[in-house]
Write a protein that holds these residues in place. Structure first.
Motif: not given
Length: 304
Positions: A104, A109, A155
């Motif tokens: 993260i 991302d 995520l």
């Protein structure tokens, strides 16, 4: 004149022979327990990147599955059919693929997700169904914040949603020195994921080292455990107050009979993958270590 047995041969033979004797430790109330629904595989990590030898050795012991690591993508990413033929020749399934870290707060991302999607497509070409994801973003000091744990869960969820579109299940691997080190941290991460998209690869040795009970975790996450790392760990206080090392099954402190009993209780059906990060003693080979773990499971009634 009888030939001299080397120290290494003596250690391995003694370790295997000891497993044939009545177990004197870690029996508890559980005793020996077979797990009829569990398929047993072995991870290639012990061979340090020599995957061809790992495939040959793991197959020679009768294991039906192998866990490979992301390094194989570098060599076979453009020729997966070569690796698939090698696996078929040695009658091995790709039971798990280590896809590496999903970190993260990288600021990108999308790139993180794309890395794992690329690996998932590779897994699919190899006939595999599961992708293991870890992370390396634990704070150097102190515990991670709940915000970070939830961010990591989200995520993972996005990765899992996208890999499932390719027919590959994402599983989260709990790990020391990462965000999911303690049972409490793992719970936050798993609660932040949809069980449709992300499930759990429970590493029993990492879970114990992180302060938890592996058999309790098996019962807690019984609906989300798709695979396990069957693993043992031993404390090494001579190397430092918090030092430890991973060892062959039955050579450490994980109560493996209780783990097997818990798996039997929940009627576990999936892959139990023996993992040993490195040979615990320099004069052993990966194959010799694998033989010890193989013998241990068979001594407990587990079909390999």
């Amino acid at each position: 004149m009888a030939s001299e047995i080397s120290r290494r041969e003596f250690i391995v033979k003694a370790g295997v022979a000891a497993l044939a004797l009545p177990a004197l430790s870690f029996i508890g109330s559980a005793g020996a327990a077979s797990v009829p629904g569990m398929k047993v595989g072995y991870a290639s990590i012990t061979w340090g990147g020599n995957d061809v030898q790992a495939i040959k050795d793991i197959s020679s012991l009768g294991f039906k599955g192998i866990q490979l690591r992301a390094n194989t993508f570098k060599e076979y990413g453009n020729k997966p059919e070569v690796l698939l033929d090698l696996l078929k020749t040695h009658k091995l399934e790709l039971c798990m693929f280590s896809s590496g870290n999903a970190n993260i707060n990288t600021g990108n991302d999308k790139a993180v997700i794309e890395q794992h999607l690329e690996n998932a497509a590779f897994v699919k070409k190899l006939g595999g169904q599961m992708l293991q994801v870890t992370n390396s973003s634990r704070p150097k000091e102190g515990a991670p914040s709940t915000t970070d744990l939830k961010s990591y869960g989200r995520l993972l969820n996005e990765i899992g949603k996208r890999t499932l579109d390719l027919g590959v299940q994402t599983v989260y691997h709990n790990h020391m020195h990462q965000l999911g080190e303690t049972p409490q941290e793992i719970a936050v991460i798993m609660d932040s994921c949809d069980d449709k998209y992300v499930n759990l690869l429970l590493d029993i040795a990492h879970y114990q080292q992180g302060g938890g009970s592996p058999e309790a975790a098996i019962k807690q996450y019984k609906s989300r455990i798709k695979a396990l790392h069957l693993k043992d760990v031993r404390q090494t206080p001579e190397a430092g107050p918090k030092a430890y090392k991973f060892v062959e099954l039955g050579q450490g402190e994980v109560n493996l009979p209780n783990v097997l009993a818990a798996l039997q209780e929940i009627k576990f059906k999936g892959w139990g993958i023996i993992e040993l990060d490195a040979v615990p003693e320099k004069d052993k080979t990966p194959l010799e270590c694998a033989k010890i773990s193989h013998a241990y499971l068979r001594s407990k009634g587990v079909k390999v």
